[in-house]
Design a protein around this motif. Structure first.
Motif, short mmCIF file in Angstrom:
data_model
loop_
_atom_site.label_atom_id
_atom_site.label_comp_id
_atom_site.label_asym_id
_atom_site.label_seq_id
_atom_site.Cartn_x
_atom_site.Cartn_y
_atom_site.Cartn_z
N CYS A 141 0.86 -1.19 0.00
CA CYS A 141 0.00 0.00 0.00
C CYS A 141 0.89 1.23 0.00
N THR A 142 1.26 1.67 -1.18
CA THR A 142 2.19 2.79 -1.32
C THR A 142 1.65 4.06 -0.68
N ALA A 143 0.37 4.34 -0.89
CA ALA A 143 -0.21 5.58 -0.36
C ALA A 143 -0.11 5.63 1.16
N LEU A 144 -0.36 4.52 1.83
CA LEU A 144 -0.27 4.48 3.27
C LEU A 144 1.16 4.53 3.75
N SER A 145 2.04 3.86 3.05
CA SER A 145 3.45 3.87 3.41
C SER A 145 4.01 5.28 3.35
N GLU A 146 3.55 6.07 2.37
CA GLU A 146 4.06 7.43 2.20
C GLU A 146 3.58 8.39 3.28
N LEU A 147 2.54 8.03 3.99
CA LEU A 147 2.06 8.92 5.05
C LEU A 147 3.09 9.08 6.15
N GLY A 148 3.69 7.95 6.56
CA GLY A 148 4.72 8.00 7.59
C GLY A 148 4.19 8.51 8.92
N GLY A 184 -8.16 2.84 0.32
CA GLY A 184 -7.75 2.69 -1.07
C GLY A 184 -6.96 1.42 -1.32
N CYS A 185 -6.56 0.74 -0.25
CA CYS A 185 -5.83 -0.52 -0.37
C CYS A 185 -6.65 -1.60 0.34
N PRO A 186 -7.41 -2.39 -0.41
CA PRO A 186 -8.26 -3.40 0.22
C PRO A 186 -7.50 -4.40 1.08
N THR A 187 -6.28 -4.75 0.64
CA THR A 187 -5.45 -5.64 1.44
C THR A 187 -4.01 -5.16 1.40
N TYR A 188 -3.30 -5.32 2.48
CA TYR A 188 -1.88 -4.99 2.56
C TYR A 188 -1.32 -5.65 3.80
N GLN A 189 -0.07 -5.48 4.04
CA GLN A 189 0.58 -6.11 5.19
C GLN A 189 1.42 -5.09 5.94
N VAL A 209 4.52 -4.95 8.85
CA VAL A 209 5.53 -5.68 9.63
C VAL A 209 5.92 -4.76 10.79
N ALA A 210 5.58 -5.16 11.99
CA ALA A 210 5.81 -4.34 13.18
C ALA A 210 6.58 -5.15 14.21
N GLY A 211 7.76 -4.68 14.56
CA GLY A 211 8.55 -5.39 15.56
C GLY A 211 8.85 -6.82 15.18
N GLY A 212 8.98 -7.08 13.88
CA GLY A 212 9.29 -8.42 13.40
C GLY A 212 8.07 -9.31 13.22
N THR A 213 6.88 -8.80 13.52
CA THR A 213 5.65 -9.58 13.35
C THR A 213 4.87 -9.07 12.15
N ALA A 214 4.47 -9.98 11.27
CA ALA A 214 3.69 -9.61 10.09
C ALA A 214 2.21 -9.62 10.43
N ILE A 215 1.52 -8.53 10.07
CA ILE A 215 0.09 -8.40 10.31
C ILE A 215 -0.59 -8.21 8.96
N ASP A 216 -1.48 -9.11 8.61
CA ASP A 216 -2.25 -8.97 7.38
C ASP A 216 -3.43 -8.04 7.64
N MET A 217 -3.62 -7.07 6.75
CA MET A 217 -4.65 -6.06 6.91
C MET A 217 -5.65 -6.15 5.76
N ALA A 218 -6.90 -5.92 6.07
CA ALA A 218 -7.94 -5.78 5.05
C ALA A 218 -8.82 -4.61 5.45
N SER A 219 -9.20 -3.78 4.48
CA SER A 219 -10.03 -2.62 4.79
C SER A 219 -11.15 -2.51 3.78
N GLN A 220 -12.26 -1.93 4.21
CA GLN A 220 -13.37 -1.66 3.31
C GLN A 220 -14.12 -0.43 3.80
N LYS A 221 -14.57 0.38 2.86
CA LYS A 221 -15.37 1.54 3.20
C LYS A 221 -16.74 1.10 3.70
N LEU A 222 -17.27 1.87 4.64
CA LEU A 222 -18.62 1.64 5.13
C LEU A 222 -19.45 2.89 4.89
N PRO A 223 -20.77 2.76 4.84
CA PRO A 223 -21.61 3.95 4.74
C PRO A 223 -21.34 4.88 5.91
#
Length: 232
Positions: free
Chosen positions: A89-96, A150-155, A157-171
């Motif tokens: 998810c480039t857009a999220l990575s760029e937020l920093g 804008g990124c339905p799925t991404y990952q 890596v925090a403190g050596g642990t990988a977390i799979d993420m999924a997002s969806q817009k809601l009303p």
């Protein structure tokens, strides 16, 4: 059991979110919205109101008496700044910054409270309040929600642990405030997952974010906004 990561992850309040029980939370009635996550209504008369101080915001947070029986307020945790990498998810990575590591947003005036609901599920709900100019709040929160949804799925890596993420817009609850955003996030790690609803309401120079168990967010959102908007 809990997801074995509680120090950093992508999201506005991910430190708290990853402390939620490590199981899927019911999301009855929640369906993706193909439209924009932000819905705007006519600007209110207090668009240019002076920002509230952090001390003033703190008095407008919900407390146990507002929530009812079965809620325990959690002590504030010191900020942690573990290394976090966003993959896919480039857009999220760029937020920093804190926006991408689960800390508080960088608006100058802020207050936050987290509650555990012990009524059988040990779910949590977090309320955050921010105050700044209407334009700064709108741009800041809108940019983050757009990146996350804008990124339905991404990952992450925090403190050596990988977390799979999924997002969806809601009303978004368009009847509240001047602008609204809402999303559903799924955090998966160690074979377990947590579903979190996150809704943000901007009303003039005030921004409210409520995150946590979808049922608890829906139950307390309007109450939180009413107290945050109180006069005096």
């Amino acid at each position: 059991m809990r997801v074995p990561v509680a120090t950093a992850a992508v999201g506005l309040t991910a430190v708290t979110l990853l402390a939620l029980p490590a199981c899927s939370t019911g999301t009855a009635g929640a369906k993706p919205d193909a439209a924009s996550s932000a819905q705007v209504k006519s600007a209110g008369a207090d668009q240019d109101a002076a920002p509230l101080s952090s001390a003033a915001l703190k008095t407008r947070l919900l407390d146990e008496s507002d929530l009812g029986s079965g809620y325990l307020r959690q002590p504030e945790r010191p900020s942690r700044h573990d290394d976090v990498t966003v993959v896919g998810c480039t857009a999220l990575s760029e937020l920093g910054g804190d926006a991408a590591t689960g800390g508080s947003l960088t608006f100058p005036h802020k207050a936050k409270a987290t509650f555990t609901y012990t009524g059988g599920s040990n779910s949590q709900v977090t309320e955050e309040l921010y105050s700044d100019s209407a334009n700064k709040l709108s741009y800041g929160i809108g940019r983050i929600f757009d990146a996350m949804t804008g990124c339905p799925t991404y990952q992450v890596v925090a403190g050596g642990t990988a977390i799979d993420m999924a997002s969806q817009k809601l009303p978004a609850p368009h009847q509240l405030g001047d602008e609204q955003w809402s999303q559903l996030l799924t955090f998966s790690a160690g074979g377990r997952s947590t579903v979190v609803k996150q809704t943000a309401i901007r009303d003039g120079s005030l921004l409210l974010i409520v995150s946590g168990s979808p049922a608890l967010v829906d139950r307390h959102l309007e109450k939180a906004l009413a107290k945050a908007e109180r006069v005096g």
